[in-house]
Motif scaffolding. Structure first.
Motif, PDB file in Angstrom:
ATOM      1  N   GLU A 270       0.737  -1.018  -0.031  1.00 34.51           N
ATOM      2  CA  GLU A 270      -0.056  -0.006  -0.060  1.00 34.51           C
ATOM      3  C   GLU A 270       0.944   1.249   0.085  1.00 34.51           C
ATOM      4  O   GLU A 270       1.925   1.221   0.609  1.00 34.51           O
ATOM      5  CB  GLU A 270      -0.916   0.065   1.302  1.00 34.51           C
ATOM      6  N   VAL A 271       0.332   2.415  -0.560  1.00 36.11           N
ATOM      7  CA  VAL A 271       1.203   3.527  -0.710  1.00 36.11           C
ATOM      8  C   VAL A 271       0.319   4.686  -0.054  1.00 36.11           C
ATOM      9  O   VAL A 271      -1.010   4.727  -0.228  1.00 36.11           O
ATOM     10  CB  VAL A 271       1.743   4.183  -2.034  1.00 36.11           C
ATOM     11  N   VAL A 272       0.862   5.544   0.621  1.00 41.17           N
ATOM     12  CA  VAL A 272       0.299   6.734   1.331  1.00 41.17           C
ATOM     13  C   VAL A 272       0.993   7.972   1.056  1.00 41.17           C
ATOM     14  O   VAL A 272       2.132   7.989   1.496  1.00 41.17           O
ATOM     15  CB  VAL A 272      -0.358   6.419   2.865  1.00 41.17           C
ATOM     16  N   VAL A 273       0.254   8.952   0.898  1.00 36.35           N
ATOM     17  CA  VAL A 273       0.973  10.291   1.097  1.00 36.35           C
ATOM     18  C   VAL A 273       0.823  10.682   2.536  1.00 36.35           C
ATOM     19  O   VAL A 273      -0.466  11.118   2.957  1.00 36.35           O
ATOM     20  CB  VAL A 273       0.204  11.540   0.024  1.00 36.35           C
ATOM     21  N   THR A 274       1.612  10.859   3.154  1.00 31.86           N
ATOM     22  CA  THR A 274       1.641  10.930   4.586  1.00 31.86           C
ATOM     23  C   THR A 274       1.678  12.190   5.239  1.00 31.86           C
ATOM     24  O   THR A 274       1.360  12.520   6.225  1.00 31.86           O
ATOM     25  CB  THR A 274       2.723  10.025   5.406  1.00 31.86           C
ATOM     26  N   GLU A 275       2.445  13.195   4.756  1.00 31.89           N
ATOM     27  CA  GLU A 275       2.553  14.546   5.315  1.00 31.89           C
ATOM     28  C   GLU A 275       2.630  15.770   4.422  1.00 31.89           C
ATOM     29  O   GLU A 275       3.533  16.831   4.489  1.00 31.89           O
ATOM     30  CB  GLU A 275       3.920  14.481   5.989  1.00 31.89           C
ATOM     31  N   LEU A 276       1.683  15.744   3.607  1.00 34.46           N
ATOM     32  CA  LEU A 276       1.657  16.609   2.484  1.00 34.46           C
ATOM     33  C   LEU A 276       1.434  18.168   2.708  1.00 34.46           C
ATOM     34  O   LEU A 276       0.654  18.513   3.584  1.00 34.46           O
ATOM     35  CB  LEU A 276       0.532  16.352   1.443  1.00 34.46           C
ATOM     36  N   ASP A 277       2.584  18.927   2.353  1.00 33.68           N
ATOM     37  CA  ASP A 277       2.337  20.429   2.564  1.00 33.68           C
ATOM     38  C   ASP A 277       2.965  20.882   1.480  1.00 33.68           C
ATOM     39  O   ASP A 277       4.067  20.315   0.597  1.00 33.68           O
ATOM     40  CB  ASP A 277       2.825  21.092   3.659  1.00 33.68           C
ATOM     41  N   ILE A 278       2.872  21.955   0.697  1.00 37.19           N
ATOM     42  CA  ILE A 278       3.515  22.712  -0.392  1.00 37.19           C
ATOM     43  C   ILE A 278       3.828  24.175   0.173  1.00 37.19           C
ATOM     44  O   ILE A 278       2.947  25.144  -0.200  1.00 37.19           O
ATOM     45  CB  ILE A 278       2.576  22.823  -1.672  1.00 37.19           C
ATOM     46  N   ARG A 279       5.134  24.497   0.205  1.00 47.81           N
ATOM     47  CA  ARG A 279       5.382  25.635   0.856  1.00 47.81           C
ATOM     48  C   ARG A 279       6.047  26.510  -0.418  1.00 47.81           C
ATOM     49  O   ARG A 279       6.151  26.281  -1.378  1.00 47.81           O
ATOM     50  CB  ARG A 279       6.687  25.697   1.649  1.00 47.81           C
TER      51      ARG A 279
END
Length: 473
Positions: A270-279
């Motif tokens: 399984e894959v997960v985007v775990t800590e997304l932010d775009i600075r």
């Protein structure tokens, strides 16, 4: 101990998304009358995400749980929560054998009250170690025992209640070699396999993840991660998933982001985007926020396109609580809500990418809500291509801006029916005089030529900062 909450199932027919309201699980499953419009039913992030079988999560700051505004957004918009710091080693076992359960228990209570999944973070990490562990002089046998006891104690307390755990966090250097952490120095590379085996014994039903940053594209670090996961699974080590932190920089989303997720998924994990932010460099402005909205939507779309991607977690939801400014001076504005807990264009980018409709429980700004965009390569040859874009807007427009991304290295050489500019991979198309006014339900179109005939998937097109649904020409 907390009783296990059973979540209601959301059934999705093959290729068809349910139009009813998202079920939030437990005894509080929502009731939706047939008279409600689709927009009302899919007006929050968690409702929209659930129709695709994905979760949308956020990191929770324990000290904010006394804030009613914060609580309201966290409960309404997110179907999964991650402890920002409360489950890290220095917080949960500050002295050897002494465990502080107050903050983790608050998170569990919050999640259960709001029928949310919990993502455990994190069990074995080189950072935020308590002094007794960081500075202790332990033999390999004792160090392994300390690790196993910590894992069994923490996971044992919440056994059956936490869906996923970051078992090992940030194990790699940028060149793909293993980080020379205290774990590695004392136990060697076997500490990773030992941690996963201990975690499986502690909670056989939790999904066990390895998690890292700067592994979002195909590069030396992600190759190191890929090789490790492949080899350990071949040895029977119980790694169930890989987490991609995705602490991204505006306009630097890797062009192979989806391909990278897919190659890990092809290992059977399984894959997960775990800590997304775009600075971005601050202060923000309308143009930056529009591009940020598009890039949030692209990350969500990549997850939607990879069947083994189970969800996306943003690392906090408000710029007020973001870690970015304290770590990267002069940068920030990285999250979907601003400092005053008001939604930014990025909120609508996430919402519409999941198939939601702005204008319900938490509307975001931007007149481009509810749009459909058809992006078609009409002609392609070795040294160039011609692209046509058609956008239909539900709301009337008096001036418009459409943004999208081209593959790295591809440049626009000419355009028509638009004022078009390019910055890096991001293309911004603005109206000209004759197509500035668009009636509600109307369509405008423009085109351009590029210097490359490369084959690539149609990008997400955003209208006035809001990601559009993909349409056909």
């Amino acid at each position: 101990m907390f009783p296990l909450m059973r979540r209601a199932a959301v059934v999705i027919a093959a290729g068809v998304l349910l139009s009813g309201a998202a079920l939030h699980g437990g005894a509080q499953a929502s009731q939706t009358s047939v008279e409600e419009s689709p927009s009302a039913q899919l007006a929050t992030l968690r409702e929209a995400a659930s129709t695709s079988g994905k979760f949308i999560g956020t990191a929770i700051a324990d000290h904010r749980l006394s804030d009613a505004t914060y609580n309201g957004i966290a409960a309404r918009e997110f179907s999964s929560v991650t402890a920002e710091n409360a489950m890290k080693w220095d917080a949960i076992q500050p002295q050897r054998g002494t465990f502080n359960w107050a903050a983790p228990d608050r998170l569990m209570q919050f999640a259960q009250a709001n029928s949310q999944q919990v993502y455990g973070h994190t069990l074995v990490w080189h950072s935020q170690m308590p002094g007794w562990l960081q500075n202790g002089n332990f033999s390999g046998t004792e160090m392994n025992q300390i690790m196993n006891t910590h894992i069994s104690t923490v996971m044992g307390r919440y056994r059956g209640q936490i869906n996923r755990w970051d078992v090992v966090n940030e194990a790699f250097n940028e060149d793909g070699s293993l980080r020379n952490s205290k774990w590695y120095q004392v136990l060697g590379r076997d500490y990773i396999a030992n941690a996963f085996r201990a975690a499986r014994a502690a909670d056989p039903n939790a999904k066990l993840f390895i998690n890292d940053y700067n592994t979002d594209g195909i590069n030396a670090k992600s190759n190191g991660m890929y090789n490790l996961v492949r080899d350990l699974r071949a040895q029977g080590v119980p790694i169930d998933g890989v987490g991609f932190q995705s602490h991204l920089i505006l306009d630097q989303l890797p062009s192979d982001y989806q391909a990278n997720l897919q190659r890990f998924a092809d290992l059977g994990v399984e894959v997960v985007v775990t800590e997304l932010d775009i600075r971005m460099r601050t202060p923000s402005d309308a143009a930056k926020l529009q591009r940020q909205s598009q890039q949030f939507a692209q990350v969500v779309q990549a997850c939607l396109n990879v069947s083994r991607c189970s969800g996306v977690t943003v690392w906090g939801f408000s710029d007020r609580d973001s870690w970015v400014p304290g770590t990267f001076p002069g940068e920030g504005a990285a999250l979907p809500y601003d400092d005053n807990y008001q939604p930014k264009p990025a909120y609508n980018g996430i919402l519409t990418a999941f198939g939601g409709s702005p204008g319900g429980g938490d509307p975001g700004p931007g007149p481009g809500a509810d749009c459909t965009a058809a992006y078609q390569v009409a002609n392609r040859w070795n040294a160039g291509s011609v692209v046509e874009v058609r956008v239909t807007a539900r709301q009337a427009l008096n001036g418009w801006t459409a943004t999208f991304a081209l593959p790295a290295g591809e440049s626009v050489t000419s355009s028509w029916n638009t004022q078009l500019t390019q910055s890096g991979t991001t293309v911004t198309a603005r109206n000209v005089a004759h197509n500035a006014t668009v009636p509600a339900g109307g369509t405008f179109s423009f085109g351009f030529q590029t210097n490359s005939g490369a084959v690539y998937s149609a990008p997400v097109v955003s209208l006035n900062g809001t990601a559009c649904t993909a349409g056909t020409a």
